[in-house]
Every structure is written in structure tokens, then in C-alpha cells.
Design a protein around this motif. Structure first.
Motif, PDB file in Angstrom:
ATOM      1  N   THR A 409       0.674  -1.124   0.092  1.00 33.57           N
ATOM      2  CA  THR A 409      -0.078   0.069  -0.075  1.00 33.57           C
ATOM      3  C   THR A 409       0.848   1.176   0.027  1.00 33.57           C
ATOM      4  O   THR A 409       1.917   1.279   0.606  1.00 33.57           O
ATOM      5  CB  THR A 409      -0.683   0.037   1.238  1.00 33.57           C
ATOM      6  N   PHE A 410       0.352   2.115  -0.769  1.00 33.32           N
ATOM      7  CA  PHE A 410       1.175   3.467  -1.053  1.00 33.32           C
ATOM      8  C   PHE A 410       0.538   4.220   0.271  1.00 33.32           C
ATOM      9  O   PHE A 410      -0.529   4.771   0.211  1.00 33.32           O
ATOM     10  CB  PHE A 410       1.219   4.323  -2.408  1.00 33.32           C
ATOM     11  N   LEU A 411       1.475   5.171   1.102  1.00 32.67           N
ATOM     12  CA  LEU A 411       0.929   6.009   1.941  1.00 32.67           C
ATOM     13  C   LEU A 411       1.948   7.250   1.936  1.00 32.67           C
ATOM     14  O   LEU A 411       3.261   6.940   1.825  1.00 32.67           O
ATOM     15  CB  LEU A 411       1.026   5.454   3.268  1.00 32.67           C
ATOM     16  N   HIS A 412       1.496   8.283   1.820  1.00 30.81           N
ATOM     17  CA  HIS A 412       2.604   9.705   1.980  1.00 30.81           C
ATOM     18  C   HIS A 412       2.873   9.593   3.450  1.00 30.81           C
ATOM     19  O   HIS A 412       2.490   9.291   4.320  1.00 30.81           O
ATOM     20  CB  HIS A 412       1.437  11.028   1.568  1.00 30.81           C
ATOM     21  N   PRO A 413       4.266   9.962   3.442  1.00 30.26           N
ATOM     22  CA  PRO A 413       4.802  10.412   4.798  1.00 30.26           C
ATOM     23  C   PRO A 413       3.998  11.021   5.727  1.00 30.26           C
ATOM     24  O   PRO A 413       4.103  10.436   7.070  1.00 30.26           O
ATOM     25  CB  PRO A 413       6.141  11.050   4.670  1.00 30.26           C
ATOM     26  N   LEU A 414       3.493  11.883   5.605  1.00 33.83           N
ATOM     27  CA  LEU A 414       2.302  12.616   6.352  1.00 33.83           C
ATOM     28  C   LEU A 414       1.377  11.584   6.753  1.00 33.83           C
ATOM     29  O   LEU A 414       0.812  11.550   8.020  1.00 33.83           O
ATOM     30  CB  LEU A 414       1.734  13.868   5.745  1.00 33.83           C
ATOM     31  N   GLU A 415       0.877  10.864   5.787  1.00 31.51           N
ATOM     32  CA  GLU A 415      -0.130   9.999   6.060  1.00 31.51           C
ATOM     33  C   GLU A 415       0.209   8.747   7.208  1.00 31.51           C
ATOM     34  O   GLU A 415      -0.502   8.429   8.392  1.00 31.51           O
ATOM     35  CB  GLU A 415      -0.980   9.157   5.104  1.00 31.51           C
ATOM     36  N   LEU A 416       1.627   8.524   6.720  1.00 33.80           N
ATOM     37  CA  LEU A 416       2.014   7.414   7.865  1.00 33.80           C
ATOM     38  C   LEU A 416       2.512   7.881   9.230  1.00 33.80           C
ATOM     39  O   LEU A 416       2.117   7.439  10.225  1.00 33.80           O
ATOM     40  CB  LEU A 416       3.317   6.944   7.301  1.00 33.80           C
ATOM     41  N   ILE A 417       2.806   9.241   9.287  1.00 35.40           N
ATOM     42  CA  ILE A 417       2.906   9.995  10.674  1.00 35.40           C
ATOM     43  C   ILE A 417       1.548  10.177  11.168  1.00 35.40           C
ATOM     44  O   ILE A 417       1.648   9.756  12.375  1.00 35.40           O
ATOM     45  CB  ILE A 417       3.711  11.417  10.414  1.00 35.40           C
ATOM     46  N   ALA A 418       0.719  10.533  10.657  1.00 36.56           N
ATOM     47  CA  ALA A 418      -0.682  10.620  11.307  1.00 36.56           C
ATOM     48  C   ALA A 418      -1.326   9.438  11.680  1.00 36.56           C
ATOM     49  O   ALA A 418      -1.691   9.386  12.893  1.00 36.56           O
ATOM     50  CB  ALA A 418      -1.658  11.340  10.379  1.00 36.56           C
ATOM     51  N   LYS A 419      -0.737   8.384  10.834  1.00 35.03           N
ATOM     52  CA  LYS A 419      -1.270   6.983  11.497  1.00 35.03           C
ATOM     53  C   LYS A 419      -0.631   6.716  12.746  1.00 35.03           C
ATOM     54  O   LYS A 419      -1.151   6.077  13.661  1.00 35.03           O
ATOM     55  CB  LYS A 419      -1.102   5.870  10.367  1.00 35.03           C
ATOM     56  N   ALA A 420       0.466   6.820  12.822  1.00 42.73           N
ATOM     57  CA  ALA A 420       1.286   6.382  14.183  1.00 42.73           C
ATOM     58  C   ALA A 420       0.653   7.253  15.404  1.00 42.73           C
ATOM     59  O   ALA A 420       0.513   6.906  16.293  1.00 42.73           O
ATOM     60  CB  ALA A 420       2.802   6.734  13.601  1.00 42.73           C
ATOM     61  N   LEU A 421       0.613   8.659  14.866  1.00 37.12           N
ATOM     62  CA  LEU A 421       0.044   9.490  16.122  1.00 37.12           C
ATOM     63  C   LEU A 421      -1.308   8.988  16.592  1.00 37.12           C
ATOM     64  O   LEU A 421      -1.639   9.402  17.703  1.00 37.12           O
ATOM     65  CB  LEU A 421       0.149  11.034  15.521  1.00 37.12           C
ATOM     66  N   ARG A 422      -2.076   8.582  15.907  1.00 39.57           N
ATOM     67  CA  ARG A 422      -3.362   8.226  16.100  1.00 39.57           C
ATOM     68  C   ARG A 422      -3.484   6.894  16.809  1.00 39.57           C
ATOM     69  O   ARG A 422      -4.632   6.288  17.430  1.00 39.57           O
ATOM     70  CB  ARG A 422      -4.431   8.002  14.920  1.00 39.57           C
ATOM     71  N   GLN A 423      -2.358   6.004  16.883  1.00 41.83           N
ATOM     72  CA  GLN A 423      -2.459   4.619  17.635  1.00 41.83           C
ATOM     73  C   GLN A 423      -2.458   5.011  19.121  1.00 41.83           C
ATOM     74  O   GLN A 423      -2.001   5.928  19.622  1.00 41.83           O
ATOM     75  CB  GLN A 423      -1.042   4.099  17.330  1.00 41.83           C
TER      76      GLN A 423
END
Length: 423
Positions: A409-423
Motif C-alpha cells: 500500500t502506498f501512503l504519503h509520509p504525512l499519512e504514515l506519521i498521522a497513522k502512528a500518532l493516532r495509535q
């Protein structure tokens, strides 16, 4: 505006024909023809200026096959501006042969956001009839064979763009930091979650936000196609608009490599013969920042990510315009490595093959071949996600990943960062 004639001879005469540019050239890597290589382009353009090469359809085809990936510039011992030569000959090509009607329509829409918003909003109604959404919702897969798409998937179409769906000011009263956002056309209209993720991160960091809602396209698609009149008007408009609020913000964040390179490097170069505009751009430039670079250098985001570390594996593709033009490649990795395990691919800086509007439309087979090589590198990492700070790369890589049937799956770095912060 009248654009002064450009001389190719200073670069042609400076080229020592060492050939260091050839092994890493994107187009040469798939066709092995030195005519379409940096050394070949430079030599032919010298012959053209001397009157020994006609600007005919054959020459047009050669000069439009360059991906403008800037690899040749980054490896050249003399740092010869092959990219600038190609951009200028494409202006001459556009003057002689005209610009295809479908490109004119695309450029018109990019210059007129309100019209684009209405068309995409209306078009989104019919999307489910013709397309199904991919499992990660980032692209649309045709339900029936559509010849004009040439066996490709397309970026998702949003009912409402990022700029249209957000308030212009998002203010935290206890914060003394404020940034603006230049979102870019693809992230605005197709990959809206990039902007949404940036908003989430900035709010987590308690940073005030100005969404520059009256922004227009940076002009990169037109620049690489030779439509200099559109580039000129877009730069002048955006510069005047940014000047109206630049003192209110400490940075204008750009989550797109191509937009950032265009604004930070190409705007000033394009306006080199207009002293007033060049000076105005110089005053703005210190505040133009790639999003990950700003977040790394000016916030405590690393600490927050360290507290949300995961065991998920990602691989990172370096967009040509961030690594080779702006020298930005460590910053996104530094941030992402705090929350994810990065598995480096064989050649992260190899061009993905997007190449611009002409490559994606009239020369798509070239894009497919380059993308296929990159897809195989990505597959070997066996990572869960592939990331790049560029929506043009995303469009290209999502397509080749789908066609090569790679489970990633492709995710932009900002999407990955936001994903991590939401955990």
C-alpha cells in the motif's frame, strides 16, 4: 510577456562528453539509445542552435522523451543544466507545433480551481458506475476496459477538494507558531488525506494554520510541457497572493516534492530576466519548506513519534525533485524511522517514471517500463507500505503496483506519521 531566446551553446560547449550522466539516465536505462540521453540531448541542441538540426517531428519526439528527473544534473561533474535546456526547447516546440487540446483543457482546469472543483464534484457522482475503489481507497480501477486509460488505474476523485472543505484559519489561542499550507493540485483534488494528515499533525503540535485557499497551481505541469505563458501568469499570481500574508506565518509548508522544487528553484530561474519578480521571489523563498523538513527542524514531532513506535515495515522512494533538486531525503526518513522500520530498496533514488503530462499521456509505454523496474525493487523489500513525499510519484507507483499485482500500500509520509500518532 515576450520570452527571450535561450542559448544552448554555453552548455553544449561546456560538456566534456565524459558520459557519467548516461548510466543513471532514466530514458537511456530503458531504450539504450544515446540519442535520448543527457549527452545526446546536449549535443543535438547545440546542433539545433548552429542550424544543423531542424526542429521537426523527429526532434520533437526526442526532446519530449526526457523524464526531467534531474539525475544527469546531480551526477554531472560540471553540474550542467540539462533540465533547463529541455524545458526551453519544449517552449520552442510548443511555439512551433502548438499544445495538444487535451493538455490545454487540463492546464485550464489547473489554473481555474473553482471550475475544476465543480467538474470533479459532478464527476464523482458517476465514478461508482465506471470504477471500483482499490482496497486502500487511493485509486480507481475501471470496471470495464476503457481504451483511453491504457490499462491503468487512476487517482481517486474527491467530491470536495481539500481547499474547499476546510476553513482558511485554524487557530489555537495558546500557540505562537503559525504556518500556511500550499497543498498542490493532486493532493487537493485526488489525495485529500495528505492535507488532512498534515492538519492533524499540526493540530497535535498546537501550531496555528492558514490554509492558503486562494492559491493556484505552482505551474510545474505547464513548465515541463512548454506552456511558458501559463507559468508566467501563475507565478505572478501566487507571488502576489503569498506576499499578502507572508509576514503572518513562519513558513509555507509544501507536502509535494514537485511543487516545492518548482517554487524553491524554478520560479526564480524562470524569472531570471525580470529583476523585480526575481527579487520578490527571493524574499518569499526562505519560507517555502517541504513539510517533513519543517516538521523535523522546528517541532518536537520526533519525541511524539518515539512514543508511538510500531513494528510495521515501510520502504521509501525518493522523489526526483526532493532528493536531486532540493537535497531532501534524510528528513522524511528520520521522522518515519521513529515510528516504523524502514527497509531500503535497491535504488531508492531511481526515477519512478512519472515524467509529466506528455509522458503520462502520449508516451505512457515509457512510463510503464520505468515504473515496472521500480515496482520490482519495491516488491523485493516485502514491506507493508511504500512511501514518497510526492503525489505524482504516488500516481505512477500506485498504477505499476496494481498492474504488477504487488501486495503493498502506498501512503504519503504525512499519512504514515498521522497513522502512528493516532495509535
Amino acid at each position: 510577456m515576450h520570452f527571450t531566446s535561450f542559448s544552448y551553446l554555453p552548455t553544449t560547449d561546456s560538456c566534456v562528453k565524459c558520459g557519467k550522466c548516461i548510466p543513471s539516465c532514466t530514458i537511456f536505462s530503458i531504450n539504450g539509445d544515446e540519442v535520448t540521453s543527457p549527452r545526446g540531448f546536449i549535443d543535438l541542441l547545440g546542433a539545433y542552435e548552429r542550424g544543423n538540426l531542424p526542429l521537426d517531428k523527429n526532434a520533437k519526439n526526442i526532446f519530449e522523451s526526457c523524464f526531467l528527473c534531474n539525475t544527469c544534473v546531480s551526477v554531472c561533474p560540471n553540474v550542467l543544466p540539462t533540465d533547463e535546456l529541455i524545458e526551453n526547447i519544449r517552449y520552442e516546440i510548443a511555439q512551433k507545433f502548438g499544445i495538444a487540446r487535451f493538455k490545454k483543457i487540463i492546464f485550464y482546469l489547473l489554473k481555474n480551481r473553482k471550475v475544476m472543483d465543480r467538474i470533479l464534484s459532478f464527476g464523482s457522482i458517476f465514478v461508482p458506475i465506471l470504477f471500483k475503489t482499490s482496497k486502500d481507497s487511493s485509486c480507481l480501477i475501471p470496471r470495464i476496459k476503457l481504451p483511453f486509460l491504457k490499462n491503468r488505474v487512476i487517482a481517486n476523485i474527491q467530491k470536495e477538494s481539500f481547499l474547499a472543505s476546510n476553513n482558511e484559519e485554524i487557530i489555537k489561542k495558546d500557540s505562537n507558531k503559525k504556518v500556511a499550507i500550499f497543498i498542490g493540485c493532486l493532493a487537493n483534488n485526488n489525495y485529500k488525506s495528505v492535507g488532512d494528515s498534515l492538519l492533524f499533525i499540526l493540530e497535535k503540535l498546537q501550531i496555528n494554520i492558514k490554509i492558503a485557499k486562494s492559491q493556484k497551481c505552482c505551474g510545474a505541469p505547464m513548465y515541463f510541457t512548454g506552456d511558458f505563458h501559463s507559468v508566467d501568469s501563475l507565478i505572478r499570481y501566487n507571488v502576489e497572493y503569498f506576499e499578502s500574508f507572508i509576514d503572518e506565518v513562519e513558513a509555507i509548508l509544501i507536502p509535494e516534492a514537485t511543487c516545492a522544487a518548482m517554487m524553491i528553484e524554478d520560479w526564480e530561474r524562470f524569472m531570471k530576466n525580470d529583476e523585480e519578480m526575481k527579487n520578490r521571489i527571493k524574499k518569499l523563498k526562505p519560507k517555502f519548506q517541504m513539510a517533513t523538513k519543517y516538521l523535523l527542524d522546528n517541532t518536537n514531532l520526533i519525541t511524539m513519534l518515539e512514543q508511538n513506535a510500531t513494528t510495521e515495515e515501510i520502504t521509501y522512494h525518493d522523489p526526483c525533485h526532493s532528493r536531486k533538486v532540493l537535497g531532501i531525503y534524510k528528513e522524511p526518513r528520520t521522522l518515519l524511522s521513529k515510528a516504523y522500520k524502514i527497509i531500503e530498496m535497491e535504488d531508492s533514488s531511481a526515477c519512478c517514471g512519472f515524467g509529466g503530462v506528455t509522458i503520462q499521456s502520449e508516451k505512457f509505454e515509457l512510463a510503464r517500463k520505468v515504473g515496472s523496474k521500480k515496482a520490482k525493487m519495491i516488491e523485493k523489500t516485502k514491506a507493508k507500505y511504500v512511501s514518497a513525499e510526492c503525489s505524482a510519484c504516488r500516481m505512477q507507483l500506485t498504477n505499476v503496483i496494481h498492474n504488477e499485482k504487488i501486495d503493498i500500500t502506498f501512503l504519503h509520509p504525512l499519512e504514515l506519521i498521522a497513522k502512528a500518532l493516532r495509535q
